[in-house]
Structures are given as C-alpha cells and as structure tokens.
Scaffold this motif. Structure first.
Motif, PDB file in Angstrom:
ATOM      1  N   GLU A 281     -15.220  -9.205  51.363  1.00 44.14           N
ATOM      2  CA  GLU A 281     -16.277  -7.763  51.288  1.00 44.14           C
ATOM      3  C   GLU A 281     -17.202  -7.927  50.173  1.00 44.14           C
ATOM      4  O   GLU A 281     -18.250  -7.406  50.315  1.00 44.14           O
ATOM      5  CB  GLU A 281     -15.216  -6.559  51.146  1.00 44.14           C
ATOM      6  N   GLY A 282     -16.775  -8.415  48.906  1.00 46.09           N
ATOM      7  CA  GLY A 282     -17.669  -8.510  47.940  1.00 46.09           C
ATOM      8  C   GLY A 282     -18.788  -9.499  48.316  1.00 46.09           C
ATOM      9  O   GLY A 282     -20.136  -9.255  47.756  1.00 46.09           O
ATOM     10  N   ALA A 283     -18.598 -10.520  49.013  1.00 47.97           N
ATOM     11  CA  ALA A 283     -19.733 -11.470  49.255  1.00 47.97           C
ATOM     12  C   ALA A 283     -20.552 -10.879  50.086  1.00 47.97           C
ATOM     13  O   ALA A 283     -21.818 -11.006  50.038  1.00 47.97           O
ATOM     14  CB  ALA A 283     -18.953 -12.738  49.980  1.00 47.97           C
ATOM     15  N   VAL A 284     -19.860 -10.020  51.201  1.00 51.97           N
ATOM     16  CA  VAL A 284     -20.860  -9.309  52.121  1.00 51.97           C
ATOM     17  C   VAL A 284     -21.895  -8.351  51.362  1.00 51.97           C
ATOM     18  O   VAL A 284     -23.157  -8.375  51.558  1.00 51.97           O
ATOM     19  CB  VAL A 284     -20.340  -8.425  53.233  1.00 51.97           C
ATOM     20  N   MET A 285     -21.309  -7.686  50.419  1.00 56.44           N
ATOM     21  CA  MET A 285     -22.101  -6.710  49.591  1.00 56.44           C
ATOM     22  C   MET A 285     -23.110  -7.440  48.859  1.00 56.44           C
ATOM     23  O   MET A 285     -24.335  -6.604  48.860  1.00 56.44           O
ATOM     24  CB  MET A 285     -21.053  -5.912  48.506  1.00 56.44           C
ATOM     25  N   LEU A 286     -22.881  -8.539  48.180  1.00 56.35           N
ATOM     26  CA  LEU A 286     -23.867  -9.325  47.329  1.00 56.35           C
ATOM     27  C   LEU A 286     -25.042 -10.062  48.201  1.00 56.35           C
ATOM     28  O   LEU A 286     -26.116  -9.799  47.909  1.00 56.35           O
ATOM     29  CB  LEU A 286     -23.335 -10.357  46.803  1.00 56.35           C
ATOM     30  N   VAL A 287     -24.448 -10.247  49.493  1.00 58.31           N
ATOM     31  CA  VAL A 287     -25.751 -10.682  50.042  1.00 58.31           C
ATOM     32  C   VAL A 287     -26.627  -9.702  50.685  1.00 58.31           C
ATOM     33  O   VAL A 287     -27.907  -9.964  50.827  1.00 58.31           O
ATOM     34  CB  VAL A 287     -25.080 -11.556  51.496  1.00 58.31           C
ATOM     35  N   ILE A 288     -26.214  -8.753  50.899  1.00 54.70           N
ATOM     36  CA  ILE A 288     -26.934  -7.493  51.586  1.00 54.70           C
ATOM     37  C   ILE A 288     -27.959  -7.067  50.477  1.00 54.70           C
ATOM     38  O   ILE A 288     -28.952  -6.712  50.519  1.00 54.70           O
ATOM     39  CB  ILE A 288     -26.032  -6.423  51.874  1.00 54.70           C
ATOM     40  N   GLN A 289     -27.074  -7.324  49.182  1.00 53.06           N
ATOM     41  CA  GLN A 289     -28.014  -6.792  47.986  1.00 53.06           C
ATOM     42  C   GLN A 289     -29.258  -7.824  47.768  1.00 53.06           C
ATOM     43  O   GLN A 289     -30.362  -7.311  47.190  1.00 53.06           O
ATOM     44  CB  GLN A 289     -27.219  -6.526  46.795  1.00 53.06           C
ATOM     45  N   HIS A 290     -29.026  -8.990  47.757  1.00 50.87           N
ATOM     46  CA  HIS A 290     -30.060  -9.861  47.270  1.00 50.87           C
ATOM     47  C   HIS A 290     -30.819 -10.668  48.233  1.00 50.87           C
ATOM     48  O   HIS A 290     -31.117 -11.571  48.014  1.00 50.87           O
ATOM     49  CB  HIS A 290     -29.255 -10.856  46.411  1.00 50.87           C
TER      50      HIS A 290
ATOM     51  N   ALA B 155     -31.346 -24.425  40.042  1.00 48.82           N
ATOM     52  CA  ALA B 155     -31.815 -23.366  41.070  1.00 48.82           C
ATOM     53  C   ALA B 155     -32.663 -22.256  40.638  1.00 48.82           C
ATOM     54  O   ALA B 155     -33.952 -21.999  40.998  1.00 48.82           O
ATOM     55  CB  ALA B 155     -30.674 -22.518  41.534  1.00 48.82           C
ATOM     56  N   GLU B 156     -32.433 -22.076  39.168  1.00 46.78           N
ATOM     57  CA  GLU B 156     -33.467 -21.211  38.702  1.00 46.78           C
ATOM     58  C   GLU B 156     -34.710 -21.698  38.213  1.00 46.78           C
ATOM     59  O   GLU B 156     -35.687 -21.060  38.409  1.00 46.78           O
ATOM     60  CB  GLU B 156     -32.854 -20.747  37.141  1.00 46.78           C
ATOM     61  N   LYS B 157     -34.957 -22.952  38.154  1.00 45.85           N
ATOM     62  CA  LYS B 157     -36.151 -23.635  37.805  1.00 45.85           C
ATOM     63  C   LYS B 157     -36.716 -23.653  39.035  1.00 45.85           C
ATOM     64  O   LYS B 157     -38.190 -23.702  39.201  1.00 45.85           O
ATOM     65  CB  LYS B 157     -35.954 -25.225  37.359  1.00 45.85           C
ATOM     66  N   ARG B 158     -36.123 -23.706  40.312  1.00 46.92           N
ATOM     67  CA  ARG B 158     -37.118 -23.969  41.400  1.00 46.92           C
ATOM     68  C   ARG B 158     -37.393 -22.400  42.130  1.00 46.92           C
ATOM     69  O   ARG B 158     -37.767 -22.336  43.100  1.00 46.92           O
ATOM     70  CB  ARG B 158     -35.972 -24.382  42.712  1.00 46.92           C
ATOM     71  N   GLY B 159     -36.847 -21.489  41.351  1.00 50.25           N
ATOM     72  CA  GLY B 159     -37.112 -20.036  41.663  1.00 50.25           C
ATOM     73  C   GLY B 159     -36.073 -19.285  42.912  1.00 50.25           C
ATOM     74  O   GLY B 159     -36.508 -18.332  43.381  1.00 50.25           O
ATOM     75  N   LEU B 160     -34.913 -20.011  42.795  1.00 53.62           N
ATOM     76  CA  LEU B 160     -33.977 -19.628  43.926  1.00 53.62           C
ATOM     77  C   LEU B 160     -33.025 -18.547  43.286  1.00 53.62           C
ATOM     78  O   LEU B 160     -32.708 -18.833  42.152  1.00 53.62           O
ATOM     79  CB  LEU B 160     -33.089 -20.817  44.353  1.00 53.62           C
ATOM     80  N   LYS B 161     -32.664 -17.763  44.154  1.00 53.04           N
ATOM     81  CA  LYS B 161     -31.842 -16.767  43.707  1.00 53.04           C
ATOM     82  C   LYS B 161     -30.150 -17.437  43.784  1.00 53.04           C
ATOM     83  O   LYS B 161     -29.931 -17.823  45.044  1.00 53.04           O
ATOM     84  CB  LYS B 161     -31.826 -15.584  44.674  1.00 53.04           C
TER      85      LYS B 161
END
Length: 295
Positions: A138-147, A254-260
C-alpha cells in the motif's frame, strides 16, 4: 500472561507503541530506552536509561525493525540521545535472555556470540514478512502515485525479487492495471511469476529489462541496479528501493542522472505504523509466551 517477565525495549518508531500496549495488557514489566519525548501511560511500563537498568533481571530485549547500526547505535524517533547497546550489557543478563530484532547484523551476531543471549530475527519469519507485505504494498502504491505524473494503469512496472514482499507488491500493481515484470535469479520464482501472469526476467538481463520501465521497485538487499543499468533507463523513471540499507539501487548515480529514486526500508512504519505495530506485537507476544513456557 507475561507476569513477572522483564522486557527492555530500545529505540524504534510508532510501531513500538503498539508492542508496548500489547505487552502491558499481558502484565509484562517493560523498561523503555529512547522514549523520553513521548508520554507513556501503560501499566508496568517505565522509562529508563541504559545504565539504570537491572540487566540481571532482563529476559528479553526488543530492538527496532532496523536493529543495530554498524556503529552500534540504535535509532529512536522519540529521542535526541545516542543509544548504544553494548556487550557489557548483554553479559549481565540471565542465560535465557533473548534478543528480538527486525533484521540482524554482523555486529549484533558477534555481540550475542560473546554472551549467552539468543537472537531471533523477526523479518526472517514467513508470517511477519507476509503480514508486513500488505502495508508495504500500500505504501509503494502511495509513493508511486506521489512521484510520477502518469497513472499506474498501463504503466511498465518492474519488481525486483519475487520473495514474500515482492509477490504482494507485484500482485497489487497488476490488479491496478499495470504491466508488471519480475526480476529474479531463482528459476522457481521466475516460473511462479509466469504462472501469475507476470513477465519474468533473469537478473542477468536486468539492463535490457529495465530500459522501458516507468517504475522500478526493488526488494533485493544487494546492489542489482548499478550505474550501467541506470544509464539505459528512461529519464522519467521512478526508482523505489524497499531493501534494507544500503539498498539495491545506486542512488548516487541515479541522482547524477536526474532520476527520481528513494530508499525507504521502513515503509510499513511510515504509512501504517498502527497496523505494522500490531503485526509485530502479536508475533512478539506469542514468542515471549513460548519463551516463558520453556524456561
């Protein structure tokens, strides 16, 4: 009932409150360390400092899900103090003392081996991991929707690891209409993924498998999403790492590439601490009751 048993709970988060509540109803004597910023009004429960505890009477030590850090310190959201469990504390405990922890570490195992304490790793238990997978999904779904800025429906979502948590996550996103692929090394897990109507791939083929992924959810506690994998991924991809620290994704690259990307190993405690706490409380109370019967 746990009448007479002395339990020391060290650090943690809101999940610990449900555990304390359960132990109090079972008449245990509970000493809390690292809870000075919260009011606790349960019968038989008191706040103490590490050096003030009568370790000779301690029959069980409850650590947070994250256990002990590599530096020996234990995190607590209810304390600004540094809390450290040391071998000198364990050496004072009775022979039957058991340490309950979410995950273990080489440091904790070494400390226990130098004493007569026994370590029980809760997240190694099938029941805990499966129950825990529900708030995790459920938390994974929430974070995917948010981001992300697109629907889960029709999204390409890759789940790495078809273990007890990965299976629930994969099934949840499939039911929401996503195209779900599963990466694993175990042939039986890949066969199970196929049987569930998911798209399996061996982790040796991870670079090609993630090229079109909109979302990657990792549950494997080993570096599987490396810089070479991240280089080939879509720029809008969102990476969610649920594995224990340091995770399975190269977050720096990932941050260097600009990925979330996010590393959130304690997701159940963040999104559903009451439910996650009750899961742990029920299992721990059963284990403590069993411990008292075998003494």
């Amino acid at each position: 009932m746990l009448t007479g048993i002395h339990v020391v709970m060290i650090g943690g988060d809101a999940r610990q409150i449900e555990i304390v509540r359960k132990l109090s109803t079972l008449d245990a004597r509970v000493s809390l360390v690292g809870f000075e910023q919260i009011d606790v009004g349960f019968i038989g429960v008191s706040k103490q400092e590490m050096e003030d505890i009568d370790w000779k009477t301690v029959e069980a030590i409850l650590l947070p899900v994250g256990g002990i850090g590599s530096d020996g310190f234990i995190n607590s959201v209810f304390s600004s103090e540094k809390i450290k469990l040391e071998t000198k504390h364990l050496k004072q405990t009775p022979d039957n003392c058991t340490i309950y922890t979410g995950i273990t570490s080489s440091r904790l195992d070494k400390m226990a081996s130098q004493t007569k304490c026994h370590v029980v790793v809760l997240m190694n238990r099938n029941d805990v991991a499966i129950y825990n997978s529900i708030p995790t999904a459920e938390g994974a779904v929430m974070l995917v929707i948010q981001h992300t800025d697109s629907t889960i429906h029709q999204a390409n979502i890759a789940v790495l690891g078809l273990g007890r948590i990965g299976m629930t996550i994969a099934r949840t996103f499939k039911e929401l209409g996503a195209h779900v692929s599963i990466g694993d090394r175990d042939s039986a897990s890949l066969a199970r993924a196929f049987e569930l109507g998911l798209k399996p791939f061996h982790l040796d083929e991870i670079k090609q498998a993630l090229e079109q992924a909109d979302v990657v959810i990792n549950t494997i506690p080993a570096k599987v999403v490396t810089s070479s994998v991240l280089t080939e991924m879509k720029q809008h991809a969102f990476l969610l790492d649920l594995a224990s620290k340091p995770g399975g994704i190269d977050h720096d690259y990932a941050e260097k590439r600009g990925l979330k990307s996010m590393l959130v190993p304690g997701l159940p405690g963040m999104v559903a601490p009451k439910t996650a706490g009750k899961i742990l409380a029920n299992v721990l109370s059963d284990l403590l009751l069993e411990q008292t019967r075998t003494q």
